[in-house]
Design a protein around this motif. Sequence first.
Motif: not given
Length: 290
Positions: A89-92, A137-139, A130-135, A151-157
């Motif tokens: 989920a990215g930085l805490d 997590g994307c890094l 294997n799951g969402h990767a925002p911010a 499938p059905q996941m999201t990723i991005g800064l």
Amino acid sequence: MLRSKILNRIRLLKPVIDRRCMSSASKTPLTLLEVDDKSGIATLSLNRPPVNSLNIDLMNSIIESITEIEGNKSRGLILTSANDRVFCAGLDLNELHKPNQERLKEFWAVFQDVWLALHLCSVPTAAAINGHAPAGGCLLATACEYRVMLPQMTIGLNETQFGYMAPKWVMLSYLSVLPRRLAERALTQGKLFTTAEALDVGLVDEIAASKEEALAKCSTFIDSFSKANPLARSLTKKQIREPDVQKLIADRAGDLKECLEYINSPLLQDGLGAYFEALKQKSRSKAGKS
Ligand SMILES: CCCCCCCC/C=C\C/C=C/C(=O)SCCNC(=O)CCNC(=O)[C@H](O)C(C)(C)COP(=O)(O)OP(=O)(O)OC[C@H]1O[C@@H](n2cnc3c(N)ncnc32)[C@H](O)[C@@H]1OP(=O)(O)O
């Protein structure tokens, strides 16, 4: 040579990192490390419920695992999640919202270190997303050389969505994967790509129907280097990545100073607070607690 300088820097930090790790070690391991004795490929699973948000201990655990993998001559590293909904989920946000200043300095230094350690990892790296990767997590995913996503996941800064601008070196990691115009648009929008969109733009390399398939595809990528001399491969990777890395290494203190000022600004703290509260509210309503 950059490699020895970086590794020495991380090793120099190691005693500090170890101390920090030991002082706040949680009961369950924050990362799970398995090396397949047939393939020699290491799988590093993020294991900090509920969403693998990156705090100091988890990032130190990732750094230590990478150092161990490089030392035990694993043939490659697959980064994945023990959680089947969220890669990371990215930085805490607890580390960024109303932060203790001394801890924030340590947090940011370790954030810089975890990117350097993964981005410069001497063995081939692949992310089984294997799951969402925002911010953040994307890094982590873009610091790897190859990405396979479910499938059905999201990723991005998505930093602009919660009122922040990503640091220069975080943007550079995106630019190492996406064409500039697309990266600029996605960064300014704070876009979260769906799995299909991410494949379409090249943010991920393959889609897999299951975590097992994603791990197998990552292993196939790592096997593609079987004919390359490991040291030559590693030095070639570092040579290509050096310009981006140097932009951080050359001014870590400046990056830290800029981030502290930025993170502590009242306007950004208010925006982050509202964003975090909305997250908590969403979670409460999901759990039926309004
Ligand atoms: C020069 C300028 C430099 C300035 C520097 C600025 C800062 C750094 C800038 C860039 C680098 C990277 C920044 C980041 O990574 S900031 C974090 C960004 N992350 C997100 O926006 C993700 C937010 N989370 C979600 O979208 C979802 O939680 C999800 C998709 C990851 C998972 O959804 P779901 O499975 O539905 O779980 P819930 O949303 O219900 O959440 C469960 C639980 O976890 C808490 N939580 C979620 N994300 C975080 C997080 N990042 N940090 C801390 N806690 C998080 C959520 O609040 C719930 O908790 P509960 O209420 O206690 O149940």
